[in-house]
Motif scaffolding. Sequence first.
Motif, short mmCIF file in Angstrom:
data_model
loop_
_atom_site.label_atom_id
_atom_site.label_comp_id
_atom_site.label_asym_id
_atom_site.label_seq_id
_atom_site.Cartn_x
_atom_site.Cartn_y
_atom_site.Cartn_z
N GLY A 134 49.40 -0.27 23.21
CA GLY A 134 50.82 -0.53 23.27
C GLY A 134 51.54 0.44 22.34
O GLY A 134 50.99 0.83 21.32
N ALA A 135 52.76 0.82 22.70
CA ALA A 135 53.52 1.76 21.87
C ALA A 135 55.01 1.43 21.95
O ALA A 135 55.51 0.99 22.99
CB ALA A 135 53.28 3.20 22.32
N LEU A 136 55.70 1.64 20.84
CA LEU A 136 57.12 1.32 20.75
C LEU A 136 57.79 2.31 19.81
O LEU A 136 57.26 2.63 18.75
CB LEU A 136 57.27 -0.11 20.20
N THR A 137 58.98 2.78 20.22
CA THR A 137 59.73 3.75 19.40
C THR A 137 61.16 3.25 19.20
O THR A 137 61.79 2.74 20.13
CB THR A 137 59.76 5.14 20.07
N LEU A 138 61.66 3.41 18.00
CA LEU A 138 63.05 3.07 17.69
C LEU A 138 63.97 3.85 18.62
O LEU A 138 63.78 5.06 18.80
CB LEU A 138 63.33 3.43 16.23
N PRO A 139 64.98 3.22 19.23
CA PRO A 139 65.84 3.93 20.18
C PRO A 139 66.43 5.24 19.65
O PRO A 139 66.46 6.24 20.36
CB PRO A 139 66.93 2.90 20.50
N ASP A 140 66.91 5.26 18.40
CA ASP A 140 67.54 6.49 17.88
C ASP A 140 66.52 7.50 17.35
O ASP A 140 66.89 8.54 16.80
CB ASP A 140 68.59 6.17 16.82
N ALA A 141 65.22 7.19 17.52
CA ALA A 141 64.18 8.13 17.08
C ALA A 141 63.37 8.68 18.25
O ALA A 141 62.36 9.34 18.04
CB ALA A 141 63.24 7.43 16.09
N ARG A 142 63.84 8.43 19.45
CA ARG A 142 63.09 8.85 20.63
C ARG A 142 63.29 10.35 20.91
O ARG A 142 64.22 10.96 20.44
CB ARG A 142 63.49 8.00 21.84
N ARG A 143 62.32 10.90 21.65
CA ARG A 143 62.32 12.31 22.03
C ARG A 143 62.17 13.25 20.83
O ARG A 143 62.60 14.40 20.86
CB ARG A 143 63.59 12.69 22.84
N ARG A 144 61.58 12.76 19.77
CA ARG A 144 61.37 13.58 18.57
C ARG A 144 59.90 13.62 18.14
O ARG A 144 59.58 14.11 17.07
CB ARG A 144 62.26 13.07 17.44
N GLY A 145 59.04 13.08 18.97
CA GLY A 145 57.61 13.16 18.72
C GLY A 145 57.01 12.03 17.92
O GLY A 145 55.79 11.99 17.73
N PHE A 146 57.82 11.08 17.46
CA PHE A 146 57.29 10.01 16.63
C PHE A 146 56.39 9.06 17.44
O PHE A 146 55.32 8.66 16.99
CB PHE A 146 58.42 9.23 15.95
N GLY A 147 56.87 8.68 18.64
CA GLY A 147 56.07 7.81 19.49
C GLY A 147 54.77 8.47 19.92
O GLY A 147 53.71 7.84 19.93
N ALA A 148 54.86 9.75 20.26
CA ALA A 148 53.66 10.48 20.68
C ALA A 148 52.65 10.57 19.53
O ALA A 148 51.44 10.46 19.74
CB ALA A 148 54.04 11.88 21.16
N THR A 149 53.16 10.75 18.31
CA THR A 149 52.27 10.83 17.15
C THR A 149 51.56 9.51 16.90
O THR A 149 50.34 9.46 16.70
CB THR A 149 53.07 11.26 15.90
N ALA A 150 52.32 8.41 16.90
CA ALA A 150 51.71 7.09 16.69
C ALA A 150 50.68 6.78 17.77
O ALA A 150 49.59 6.29 17.49
CB ALA A 150 52.80 6.02 16.66
N ALA A 151 51.04 7.07 19.03
CA ALA A 151 50.13 6.78 20.13
C ALA A 151 48.89 7.66 20.10
O ALA A 151 47.79 7.22 20.45
CB ALA A 151 50.87 6.94 21.46
#
Length: 234
Positions: free
Chosen positions: A167-184
Amino acid sequence: MDGHQIDIIRLAWARELGLPDRAFDDSGVRHVRIDDDADRIRFVTLAGSTALVGPAWAVDRAEDRSDNDLARSGGLLALAKDHSGRCSGPVALAWAADFGKSVAVEQPLVSHDLEHVRALESACPPDDVAEAALTDKANWFTVLDDTHRPLASAAFREWQGIIADMGALTLPDARRRGFGATAARLATNDALDAGLIPQWRAHRDNVASRRLAARLGYEELGTVVSVAVTASTV
């Protein structure tokens, strides 16, 4: 995915559905299990094979329907029209076979604390939180900013003893900046390191989640649709 990994995935889903271990080995075959105590109907497609599990009345109604029809939310829901059906899906199923060597954010600040996951969930849309279901999992990898505010998180739970349900979740104002991809990426590699095959679930309409999975090397090989039902009033 190689043949051995696909066989493991087939085994996990066969056990989840109460089918014989090698049921999904037969490509082009619909496997059926009647469960009159079931409170839902489930239809799964997996690497060319399909399975339907539910009460006898649902199995009877599905007999003349195509696999393509049952793989749609409306198709499966139509079986339960007098049983107060509530549909979940279709959900795309994807799996990763290999470790990733790069992350989108260099030297990320990472937390494994559940409290950071809960803080992230409180700042995200409820539908996104429900799909990621991070608090139902473990092995959290949460990327924080310099103030320790959670930006994205990913996690997994062991499923059927051989699969890591991600499962993965990213803060709306932090999307498209690689944070979700890094966590996943970190969570995926951790699952592989534990000897599990990472499994990614995303609603078919969730294009962002499916694209993220594809970037991480997940390969879509199946779908699942589920309809919650009650006893017939007829």
